[in-house]
Design a protein around this motif. Structure first.
Motif, PDB file in Angstrom:
ATOM      1  N   LEU A   1       1.258  -1.221   0.326  1.00  0.00           N
ATOM      2  CA  LEU A   1      -0.234   0.342   0.038  1.00  0.00           C
ATOM      3  C   LEU A   1       0.938   0.964   0.251  1.00  0.00           C
ATOM      4  O   LEU A   1       0.588   2.356  -0.970  1.00  0.00           O
ATOM      5  CB  LEU A   1      -0.666  -0.187   1.252  1.00  0.00           C
ATOM      6  CG  LEU A   1      -1.711   1.542   1.677  1.00  0.00           C
ATOM      7  CD1 LEU A   1      -2.643   1.362   0.546  1.00  0.00           C
ATOM      8  CD2 LEU A   1      -2.683   1.646   2.699  1.00  0.00           C
TER       9      LEU A   1
ATOM     10  N   GLY B   1       1.748   2.318  -3.489  1.00  0.00           N
ATOM     11  CA  GLY B   1       0.444   2.386  -4.057  1.00  0.00           C
ATOM     12  C   GLY B   1       0.253   4.049  -3.871  1.00  0.00           C
ATOM     13  O   GLY B   1       0.562   4.802  -5.054  1.00  0.00           O
ATOM     14  N   TYR B   2       0.517   4.110  -2.562  1.00  0.00           N
ATOM     15  CA  TYR B   2       0.465   5.143  -2.214  1.00  0.00           C
ATOM     16  C   TYR B   2       1.706   6.802  -3.052  1.00  0.00           C
ATOM     17  O   TYR B   2       1.161   7.698  -3.708  1.00  0.00           O
ATOM     18  CB  TYR B   2       0.586   5.906  -0.855  1.00  0.00           C
ATOM     19  CG  TYR B   2      -0.576   5.631   0.219  1.00  0.00           C
ATOM     20  CD1 TYR B   2      -2.251   6.516   0.006  1.00  0.00           C
ATOM     21  CD2 TYR B   2      -0.829   5.215   1.333  1.00  0.00           C
ATOM     22  CE1 TYR B   2      -3.264   5.759   0.836  1.00  0.00           C
ATOM     23  CE2 TYR B   2      -1.652   4.397   2.292  1.00  0.00           C
ATOM     24  CZ  TYR B   2      -2.865   5.379   1.915  1.00  0.00           C
ATOM     25  OH  TYR B   2      -3.942   4.811   2.507  1.00  0.00           O
TER      26      TYR B   2
ATOM     27  N   VAL C   1       1.131   7.065  -6.554  1.00  0.00           N
ATOM     28  CA  VAL C   1      -0.596   8.036  -7.101  1.00  0.00           C
ATOM     29  C   VAL C   1       0.371   8.614  -6.601  1.00  0.00           C
ATOM     30  O   VAL C   1       0.047  10.478  -8.118  1.00  0.00           O
ATOM     31  CB  VAL C   1      -1.280   7.855  -6.353  1.00  0.00           C
ATOM     32  CG1 VAL C   1      -2.821   8.795  -6.449  1.00  0.00           C
ATOM     33  CG2 VAL C   1      -2.217   6.540  -6.672  1.00  0.00           C
TER      34      VAL C   1
ATOM     35  N   MET D   1      -7.140   8.831  -4.126  1.00  0.00           N
ATOM     36  CA  MET D   1      -5.809   8.223  -4.049  1.00  0.00           C
ATOM     37  C   MET D   1      -6.740   6.913  -4.025  1.00  0.00           C
ATOM     38  O   MET D   1      -5.887   6.086  -4.953  1.00  0.00           O
ATOM     39  CB  MET D   1      -5.209   8.349  -3.139  1.00  0.00           C
ATOM     40  CG  MET D   1      -4.245   9.290  -2.601  1.00  0.00           C
ATOM     41  SD  MET D   1      -2.845   9.337  -1.142  1.00  0.00           S
ATOM     42  CE  MET D   1      -1.961   9.467  -2.254  1.00  0.00           C
TER      43      MET D   1
ATOM     44  N   MET E   1      -3.650   3.295  -8.429  1.00  0.00           N
ATOM     45  CA  MET E   1      -3.030   2.766  -7.452  1.00  0.00           C
ATOM     46  C   MET E   1      -4.109   1.322  -7.803  1.00  0.00           C
ATOM     47  O   MET E   1      -3.944   0.513  -7.588  1.00  0.00           O
ATOM     48  CB  MET E   1      -4.624   3.554  -6.614  1.00  0.00           C
ATOM     49  CG  MET E   1      -4.754   2.774  -5.555  1.00  0.00           C
ATOM     50  SD  MET E   1      -2.681   2.395  -4.500  1.00  0.00           S
ATOM     51  CE  MET E   1      -3.073   4.069  -3.453  1.00  0.00           C
ATOM     52  N   LYS E   2      -4.949   1.246  -9.241  1.00  0.00           N
ATOM     53  CA  LYS E   2      -5.976   0.572  -9.471  1.00  0.00           C
ATOM     54  C   LYS E   2      -4.176  -0.381 -10.274  1.00  0.00           C
ATOM     55  O   LYS E   2      -4.371  -1.314  -9.912  1.00  0.00           O
ATOM     56  CB  LYS E   2      -6.489   0.956 -10.401  1.00  0.00           C
ATOM     57  CG  LYS E   2      -7.638  -0.335 -10.993  1.00  0.00           C
ATOM     58  CD  LYS E   2      -8.516  -0.002 -11.927  1.00  0.00           C
ATOM     59  CE  LYS E   2      -9.501  -0.594 -12.341  1.00  0.00           C
ATOM     60  NZ  LYS E   2     -10.744  -0.591 -13.230  1.00  0.00           N
TER      61      LYS E   2
ATOM     62  N   HIS F   1      -1.501  -0.242  -9.857  1.00  0.00           N
ATOM     63  CA  HIS F   1      -0.565  -0.732  -8.955  1.00  0.00           C
ATOM     64  C   HIS F   1      -0.991  -2.611  -8.215  1.00  0.00           C
ATOM     65  O   HIS F   1      -0.486  -2.989  -7.405  1.00  0.00           O
ATOM     66  CB  HIS F   1      -0.328   0.305  -7.534  1.00  0.00           C
ATOM     67  CG  HIS F   1       1.192  -0.561  -6.413  1.00  0.00           C
ATOM     68  ND1 HIS F   1       2.035  -0.380  -6.698  1.00  0.00           N
ATOM     69  CD2 HIS F   1       0.296  -0.534  -5.485  1.00  0.00           C
ATOM     70  CE1 HIS F   1       2.307  -1.326  -5.665  1.00  0.00           C
ATOM     71  NE2 HIS F   1       1.668  -1.521  -5.062  1.00  0.00           N
TER      72      HIS F   1
END
Length: 201
Positions: free
Chosen positions: A69, A72-73, A76, A153, A159-160, A162
């Protein structure tokens, strides 16, 4: 108040769980047992869905797994505001990774629509949201604090990608779970009379 001593043997009625659940944004890093996490996810699986499509899936992140995660952050943030290599970019990475470690358990909730042609996308999404509510109530009833984090986000293309979601899938939020380090909170709601209409013979 730390609720680590609360056990799952403490009885809580459904009415109590609904009315006393609160979003808990500050929790201890104390490990949450796999058994408790599985029980919370099982509760999610009993949410209603049209045609019983059960259009949800979950990714549980603990320990270093939360870096999934964090990255991912970070991806983004870079997509929204690119930075060149250097100290500022390195600082951003640390900051974004820290966001993913605000609780010992983070569960990515995903709407994964059924191929059933009768299933409407709006209803699949609504069912997935109902599953998350079940998770929040189950966590609270078991003495844990939880918060449903979403925002822009979650819905960003980066994010999708990732999380390697299919074209039709979508993230609906991250459920942060742990033992509360917040004092008990009170809240209020509108009187039901303000939001209810009765149509009678």
């Amino acid at each position: 108040m730390n609720n680590q001593t609360t056990t799952t043997t403490n009885a809580m009625t459904l009415d109590e769980a609904i009315k006393t659940r609160r979003s808990i944004g500050r929790v201890a890093q104390t490990e949450v047992s796999r058994k408790l996490i599985e029980e919370i996810i099982e509760a999610a699986g009993w949410a209603p869905s049209h045609f019983n499509t059960q259009p949800w899936r979950f990714i549980v992140m603990t320990g270093e797994g939360r870096n999934l995660l964090g990255e991912g952050y970070f991806q983004v943030a870079n997509a929204q505001n690119p930075l060149p290599e250097g100290d500022e970019l390195a600082d951003r990475k640390v900051k974004e990774y820290q966001k993913a470690k605000r609780s010992p358990v983070v569960i990515a909730a995903i709407c994964s629509p059924s191929d059933d042609p009768r299933a409407l996308p709006q209803e699949e999404l609504a069912a997935s949201h109902a599953a998350v509510q079940n998770m929040l109530l189950a966590a609270h009833a078991k003495g844990l604090g939880a918060i449903w984090r979403s925002g822009g986000m979650m819905y960003h293309k980066a994010m999708k990608e990732h999380f390697q979601l299919s074209e039709k899938e979508q993230l609906i939020g991250m459920i942060y779970i742990g033992y509360s380090e917040m004092p008990d909170k009170t809240s209020s709601r509108k009187p039901i009379e303000e939001v209810t209409s009765w149509i009678e013979a």
